[in-house]
Design a protein around this motif. Structure first.
Motif, PDB file in Angstrom:
ATOM      1  N   THR A 198      -1.961  22.715  11.264  1.00 21.29           N
ATOM      2  CA  THR A 198      -3.225  22.146  10.809  1.00 21.29           C
ATOM      3  C   THR A 198      -2.977  20.678  10.755  1.00 21.29           C
ATOM      4  O   THR A 198      -2.205  20.028   9.906  1.00 21.29           O
ATOM      5  CB  THR A 198      -3.866  22.654   9.697  1.00 21.29           C
ATOM      6  OG1 THR A 198      -3.880  24.105   9.793  1.00 21.29           O
ATOM      7  CG2 THR A 198      -5.611  22.315   9.395  1.00 21.29           C
ATOM      8  N   PRO A 199      -3.649  19.968  11.512  1.00 20.61           N
ATOM      9  CA  PRO A 199      -3.568  18.566  11.708  1.00 20.61           C
ATOM     10  C   PRO A 199      -4.156  17.670  10.167  1.00 20.61           C
ATOM     11  O   PRO A 199      -5.076  18.547   9.583  1.00 20.61           O
ATOM     12  CB  PRO A 199      -4.162  17.933  12.571  1.00 20.61           C
ATOM     13  CG  PRO A 199      -5.299  18.742  13.154  1.00 20.61           C
ATOM     14  CD  PRO A 199      -4.660  20.298  12.683  1.00 20.61           C
ATOM     15  N   PRO A 200      -3.328  16.758   9.654  1.00 18.58           N
ATOM     16  CA  PRO A 200      -4.093  16.176   8.490  1.00 18.58           C
ATOM     17  C   PRO A 200      -5.557  15.644   8.698  1.00 18.58           C
ATOM     18  O   PRO A 200      -6.010  15.118   9.830  1.00 18.58           O
ATOM     19  CB  PRO A 200      -3.005  15.100   8.387  1.00 18.58           C
ATOM     20  CG  PRO A 200      -2.495  14.746   9.516  1.00 18.58           C
ATOM     21  CD  PRO A 200      -2.455  15.882  10.322  1.00 18.58           C
ATOM     22  N   SER A 201      -6.368  15.859   7.635  1.00 14.12           N
ATOM     23  CA  SER A 201      -7.873  15.361   7.667  1.00 14.12           C
ATOM     24  C   SER A 201      -8.001  13.721   7.803  1.00 14.12           C
ATOM     25  O   SER A 201      -7.164  13.474   6.953  1.00 14.12           O
ATOM     26  CB  SER A 201      -8.593  15.987   6.628  1.00 14.12           C
ATOM     27  OG  SER A 201      -7.902  15.619   5.639  1.00 14.12           O
ATOM     28  N   LEU A 202      -8.603  13.281   8.570  1.00 10.73           N
ATOM     29  CA  LEU A 202      -9.090  11.775   8.639  1.00 10.73           C
ATOM     30  C   LEU A 202     -10.316  11.366   7.582  1.00 10.73           C
ATOM     31  O   LEU A 202     -11.008  12.316   7.321  1.00 10.73           O
ATOM     32  CB  LEU A 202      -9.331  11.316   9.930  1.00 10.73           C
ATOM     33  CG  LEU A 202      -8.109  11.546  11.142  1.00 10.73           C
ATOM     34  CD1 LEU A 202      -8.724  11.162  12.273  1.00 10.73           C
ATOM     35  CD2 LEU A 202      -6.770  10.863  10.717  1.00 10.73           C
ATOM     36  N   PRO A 203     -10.113  10.135   7.213  1.00 11.36           N
ATOM     37  CA  PRO A 203     -11.384   9.858   6.378  1.00 11.36           C
ATOM     38  C   PRO A 203     -12.550   9.965   6.819  1.00 11.36           C
ATOM     39  O   PRO A 203     -12.802   9.618   8.105  1.00 11.36           O
ATOM     40  CB  PRO A 203     -10.853   8.545   5.732  1.00 11.36           C
ATOM     41  CG  PRO A 203     -10.063   7.776   6.897  1.00 11.36           C
ATOM     42  CD  PRO A 203      -9.426   9.057   7.181  1.00 11.36           C
ATOM     43  N   ALA A 204     -13.702  10.283   6.103  1.00 13.81           N
ATOM     44  CA  ALA A 204     -14.931  10.365   6.696  1.00 13.81           C
ATOM     45  C   ALA A 204     -15.638   9.374   6.975  1.00 13.81           C
ATOM     46  O   ALA A 204     -16.466   9.110   7.957  1.00 13.81           O
ATOM     47  CB  ALA A 204     -15.823  11.494   5.723  1.00 13.81           C
ATOM     48  N   SER A 205     -15.344   8.125   6.012  1.00 12.33           N
ATOM     49  CA  SER A 205     -16.143   6.770   6.332  1.00 12.33           C
ATOM     50  C   SER A 205     -15.282   5.858   7.126  1.00 12.33           C
ATOM     51  O   SER A 205     -14.101   5.824   6.903  1.00 12.33           O
ATOM     52  CB  SER A 205     -16.484   6.241   5.284  1.00 12.33           C
ATOM     53  OG  SER A 205     -15.649   6.262   4.272  1.00 12.33           O
ATOM     54  N   PHE A 206     -15.779   4.715   7.715  1.00 12.02           N
ATOM     55  CA  PHE A 206     -15.017   4.093   8.434  1.00 12.02           C
ATOM     56  C   PHE A 206     -14.503   2.809   7.496  1.00 12.02           C
ATOM     57  O   PHE A 206     -13.457   2.204   7.753  1.00 12.02           O
ATOM     58  CB  PHE A 206     -15.687   3.163   9.534  1.00 12.02           C
ATOM     59  CG  PHE A 206     -16.168   4.093  10.590  1.00 12.02           C
ATOM     60  CD1 PHE A 206     -15.327   4.229  11.688  1.00 12.02           C
ATOM     61  CD2 PHE A 206     -17.504   4.635  10.696  1.00 12.02           C
ATOM     62  CE1 PHE A 206     -15.779   5.103  12.723  1.00 12.02           C
ATOM     63  CE2 PHE A 206     -17.868   5.465  11.691  1.00 12.02           C
ATOM     64  CZ  PHE A 206     -17.033   5.537  12.758  1.00 12.02           C
ATOM     65  N   ASP A 207     -15.066   2.644   6.223  1.00  7.15           N
ATOM     66  CA  ASP A 207     -14.670   1.812   5.178  1.00  7.15           C
ATOM     67  C   ASP A 207     -13.175   2.291   4.661  1.00  7.15           C
ATOM     68  O   ASP A 207     -12.287   1.423   4.120  1.00  7.15           O
ATOM     69  CB  ASP A 207     -15.691   1.354   4.231  1.00  7.15           C
ATOM     70  CG  ASP A 207     -16.687   0.966   4.906  1.00  7.15           C
ATOM     71  OD1 ASP A 207     -16.711   0.435   5.908  1.00  7.15           O
ATOM     72  OD2 ASP A 207     -17.986   1.000   4.477  1.00  7.15           O
ATOM     73  N   ALA A 208     -13.058   3.663   4.778  1.00 10.73           N
ATOM     74  CA  ALA A 208     -11.849   4.158   3.772  1.00 10.73           C
ATOM     75  C   ALA A 208     -10.806   3.636   4.655  1.00 10.73           C
ATOM     76  O   ALA A 208     -10.558   3.609   5.927  1.00 10.73           O
ATOM     77  CB  ALA A 208     -11.867   5.708   3.816  1.00 10.73           C
ATOM     78  N   PRO A 209      -9.529   3.329   3.806  1.00 12.83           N
ATOM     79  CA  PRO A 209      -8.249   3.011   4.447  1.00 12.83           C
ATOM     80  C   PRO A 209      -7.808   4.203   5.381  1.00 12.83           C
ATOM     81  O   PRO A 209      -7.808   5.412   4.936  1.00 12.83           O
ATOM     82  CB  PRO A 209      -7.286   2.745   3.216  1.00 12.83           C
ATOM     83  CG  PRO A 209      -7.979   3.576   2.142  1.00 12.83           C
ATOM     84  CD  PRO A 209      -9.360   3.590   2.246  1.00 12.83           C
ATOM     85  N   VAL A 210      -7.113   3.904   6.693  1.00  9.99           N
ATOM     86  CA  VAL A 210      -6.570   4.974   7.281  1.00  9.99           C
ATOM     87  C   VAL A 210      -5.112   5.329   6.824  1.00  9.99           C
ATOM     88  O   VAL A 210      -4.353   4.313   6.694  1.00  9.99           O
ATOM     89  CB  VAL A 210      -6.475   4.556   8.967  1.00  9.99           C
ATOM     90  CG1 VAL A 210      -5.769   5.407   9.610  1.00  9.99           C
ATOM     91  CG2 VAL A 210      -7.879   4.082   9.215  1.00  9.99           C
TER      92      VAL A 210
END
Length: 369
Positions: free
Chosen positions: A210-222
């Protein structure tokens, strides 16, 4: 057009027309073969059928057969205009141990075959009240213009029954009233029960990563990907570096899991090398232009191009030498030299320790004074 081969002259079970090789003349030395390599006698090229409408899988009846038995086409030979019919074995033939008498196809000329179009309802016969169902056969066939299918790599066309026997009720004989005869469908593949050497379907479809989940908003740090060097350091000294074992292992070995010989990787390496050649040429031309030493710009550019080609040739030879060493060529050469040296030493020792037995007619040479 591909060349005509011997296997093209043999009966085939292919339903489609993929080429027109069957219209070529057959060499005499092939047509006159005898014994195990003998083939069915081909007809003249002008008498061969170009577009075959009777193919393996069709059901036909034979002209002149009083019983009207419907046969299934097993094979066809486009060079001899012969159709091989599938025949069911009788009880006596099934008991026979001779394999030559089992599943022997009956071959007939193409002109004797009438395509079976299906069973249709006809008006009741005289003295009967219920409609009768009769088999219908095509006595004349018309087709659309064949065309080459670029995806399927074959010729395709549609076939119609322009005239039937018995004549269908309400048939007018117009082109739009022709009876369409579909091509036979291939037999579905035989399903085999999985054995112990086959992987079950639930194991294949099981989700193991299961790949790691990415942040839902663009402002959150990658989130940063896991460090490969940190993982390697953890393997060497587990106590020295803190490492989260819950991170996915596949991320660290992504380079090892990718194919370095794929087309995309080869193209990327080739493009990088071409860019290196262009940058090297521009750099060497700029160096020559800075100090002309009485030369013209054209001569300076020619000198730079000559040095550039010599530089590339030296790098190519160095790369060839490096690859030769990496695949063990230098080690093999040293091993061969050592083996030859040992062999020479053994031969010298054998000659030094050679002792001749006393025998008649022997002369020992004396040392000259």
């Amino acid at each position: 057009m591909p060349a005509l081969r011997t296997q093209n002259l043999l009966p085939t079970h292919v339903r489609w027309t993929k080429d027109l090789l069957h219209l070529l003349p057959v060499p005499r030395f092939v047509a006159q073969r005898k014994g195990a390599k003998a083939i069915c006698k081909p007809v003249k090229p002008k008498d061969r059928i170009k577009w075959w409408n009777v193919v393996p899988g069709d059901q036909v009846r034979l002209l002149g057969d009083k019983t009207g038995t419907i046969h299934e086409v097993h094979l066809i030979n486009k060079f001899s205009n012969r159709v091989y019919l599938k025949r069911e074995n009788t009880a006596d033939e099934s008991k026979s141990s001779d394999p030559r008498k089992q599943n022997v196809s009956k071959q007939v000329p193409y002109s004797r075959c009438q395509l079976f179009c299906g069973t249709f309802s006809f008006p009741p016969a005289a003295g009967q009240a219920e409609p009768q169902k009769l088999p219908v056969f095509a006595t004349r066939i018309s087709t659309t213009k064949p065309f080459w299918h670029p995806t399927m790599h074959r010729f395709e066309w549609k076939r119609f029954a322009a005239a039937t026997i018995p004549k269908l009720p309400g048939a007018t004989g117009l082109p739009e009233d022709r009876l369409h005869i579909p091509w036979p469908k291939p037999n579905p593949p035989r399903k085999v029960d999985p054995s112990l050497y086959d992987t079950p379907k639930d194991v294949v479809t099981e989700i193991t990563y299961t790949p790691p989940s990415l942040p839902a908003s663009f402002d959150a740090p990658v989130p940063e990907p896991p460090s490969e060097q940190l993982y390697i350091s953890t393997l060497r000294t587990p106590q020295a570096v803190a490492y989260d074992a819950a991170q996915p292992f596949e991320v660290h070995v992504s380079k090892e899991l990718t194919n370095p010989h794929s087309r995309a990787k080869k193209q990327a390496r080739w493009q990088a090398y071409q860019e290196y050649r262009r940058r090297l040429l521009a750099q060497m031309v700029a160096e020559e232009m800075r100090d002309l030493q009485g030369r013209t710009r054209a001569v300076a550019r020619a000198d730079a191009t000559y040095k550039w080609k010599a530089r590339l040739e030296e790098e190519r030879k160095a790369e060839v030498l490096r690859r030769w060493r990496n695949r063990g060529g230098e080690a093999d050469l040293l091993r061969t030299k050592e083996r030859k040296a040992r062999k020479a030493r053994r031969e010298n020792e054998r000659l030094k320790n050679l002792v001749l037995e006393d025998a008649p007619n022997q002369v020992i040479p004396r040392a000259q004074a």
